[in-house]
Write an enzyme that holds these catalytic residues in place. Structure first.
Site, mmCIF file in Angstrom:
data_model
loop_
_atom_site.group_PDB
_atom_site.id
_atom_site.type_symbol
_atom_site.label_atom_id
_atom_site.label_comp_id
_atom_site.label_asym_id
_atom_site.label_seq_id
_atom_site.Cartn_x
_atom_site.Cartn_y
_atom_site.Cartn_z
ATOM 1 N N ASP A 75 0.867 -1.231 -0.015
ATOM 2 C CA ASP A 75 -0.081 -0.132 -0.083
ATOM 3 C C ASP A 75 0.824 1.338 0.084
ATOM 4 O O ASP A 75 1.836 1.364 0.668
ATOM 5 C CB ASP A 75 -1.064 -0.119 1.312
ATOM 6 C CG ASP A 75 -1.900 1.130 1.276
ATOM 7 O OD1 ASP A 75 -2.857 1.022 0.450
ATOM 8 O OD2 ASP A 75 -1.815 1.925 2.110
ATOM 9 N N GLU A 112 1.806 -0.275 -4.972
ATOM 10 C CA GLU A 112 0.870 1.021 -5.235
ATOM 11 C C GLU A 112 1.944 2.090 -5.447
ATOM 12 O O GLU A 112 2.417 2.483 -4.591
ATOM 13 C CB GLU A 112 -0.179 1.058 -4.428
ATOM 14 C CG GLU A 112 -1.047 2.130 -4.757
ATOM 15 C CD GLU A 112 -1.998 2.200 -3.457
ATOM 16 O OE1 GLU A 112 -3.363 2.571 -3.746
ATOM 17 O OE2 GLU A 112 -1.819 2.397 -2.449
#
Length: 429
Positions: A75, A112
């Site tokens: 993330d 990401e």
């Protein structure tokens, strides 16, 4: 894996763990002792401090050795490449160590490749031939084009063909690109074509949370509707999205539930909802079996046709391995007014004993468009495998469609529809 922040908020937040262990080590702090907030959650973990690096590395090793995890998605991974003062690093030691760690050598590492502090590294994430990326530009450009935003056509053509403007060279091939239209953040695929705007009122922030840049279209009615034409159009756009995703170079990814039209009722930031907003409604699987079966078909189609996947030898019939076309064969002039994008894939089959040829044709105009098909060698013909412009989802694909007599030199794409054709040698010489 969320190694970019903790639940301890900013310098005024509670003490749960790391703030109490050693605040100066575990968090990025300004010279005045305030928290840098590159995560959007009040704090940013100091990932490239040796102690924090060790924590992250040992955590991942534990997941691999004890639980046999096959891969990790990180993330806001750009934070993992920030220095202790928050500045971007050219060769972040954490990312490099993860790439070359012996225990993690065979697991997938997916980034990401951006953060809430404005660092956007899609196509530039430090990879060392190990890291793949969520291709946020694929999401944005294809969302725009698939709902009729012709201005996005030139970029959409690049995304479908593996984003060569982003992923080139020995260590940055198209396999670095994880192509997606939806994920756990944002609209589901069904909601993407059911809502013009987010509906996050129940999150308690007066609908100020969640992204406003959704590039969605409600097809003429906001939210739930009984209008049969609106419903029919929504299902067609869902199939369009699936067909294009499965016929794009790179690794396809879709959100669980998209294959049976799961909805979050327009909520695009549902992490804080533990109820029917964020749950998967499995009753929709039975209701939307035709869409589910279309997803199954397209996944199997992609697996069967190695020419889409790439990495295979060029074919022997004189076609390039990949090429872009308009409604006219071999015209690659896709511009901001183009409503039609066509892509030709050609290669040897996996066993090297045959030819694999696929033609993806998309029409995002509200009117039908006639396209000419590239000429195939003598003895070869085009056969239709997918046509989302058919009357019902069940008539959009399958052997019956593909086995129809074919002497196609042109094809009419219905309004807002996608067709997929295969080149086949029919026995004549």
């Amino acid at each position: 894996m969320v190694f970019n922040h903790t639940a301890e908020g900013n310098e005024k937040g509670p003490f749960f763990s790391f703030k109490g262990f050693d605040n100066n080590i575990y968090y990025m702090l300004t010279p005045e002792g305030f928290y840098y907030n590159f995560s959007g959650c009040g704090n940013t973990l100091n990932c490239n401090h040796p102690i924090v690096q060790q924590l992250i590395l040992e955590s991942l090793r534990y997941w691999v050795t004890s639980y046999r995890i096959d891969g990790f998605r990180f993330d806001l991974a750009s934070i993992l490449g920030r220095n202790e003062d928050g500045s971007p690093m050219n060769n972040p030691p954490l990312l490099k160590n993860l790439a070359f760690d012996s225990v993690l050598g065979n697991v997938k590492l997916i980034a990401e490749a951006w953060d809430a502090g404005g660092m956007y590294q899609v196509g530039q994430f430090p990879a060392w031939n190990r890291w793949a990326e969520w291709n946020g530009k694929y999401r944005d450009d294809l969302r725009s084009f698939l709902k009729g935003g012709f201005y996005a056509a030139p970029d959409a053509a690049k995304r479908i063909t593996g984003s060569p403007d982003l992923y080139t060279g020995q260590y940055r091939g198209y396999n670095s690109s994880v192509n997606f239209l939806t994920c756990h953040d944002g609209f589901t695929l069904y909601d993407l074509y059911s809502y013009n705007r987010k509906h996050n009122e129940e999150n308690g922030w007066n609908n100020t949370d969640g992204s406003d840049d959704n590039r969605s279209w409600n097809c003429g009615a906001e939210g739930d509707t009984k209008d049969p034409e609106v419903i029919k159009l929504r299902l067609r756009l869902i199939m369009n999205a699936c067909a294009v995703l499965m016929c794009s170079r790179g690794t396809p990814m879709f959100l669980a539930g998209d294959e049976f039209c799961n909805t979050q009722f327009g909520n695009n930031n549902s992490y804080c909802q533990d109820n029917e907003i964020s749950w998967l409604d499995w009753s929709l699987l039975e209701k939307n079996q035709e869409i589910f079966q279309f997803f199954q078909y397209m996944i199997a189609f992609r697996k069967k046709h190695v020419c889409i996947q790439g990495g295979t030898l060029p074919g022997r019939i004189g076609l390039p391995t990949i090429s872009i076309h308009t409604h006219t064969p071999w015209d690659s002039n896709i511009n901001e007014k183009s409503s039609v994008i066509c892509v030709l894939y050609a290669s040897q089959t996996k066993d090297g004993n045959g030819e694999d040829v696929v033609y993806l044709a998309t029409n995002m105009h509200w009117e039908e468009r006639k396209i000419r098909l590239p000429l195939l060698p003598k003895g070869w013909n085009w056969h239709l495998s997918v046509n989302t412009g058919a009357d019902t989802p069940s008539n959009c694909y399958g052997e019956e469609l593909q086995n129809q007599p074919s002497q196609l030199e042109s094809f009419t794409l219905g309004p807002r529809s996608v067709a997929v054709l295969t080149g086949q040698r029919d026995g004549s010489v």
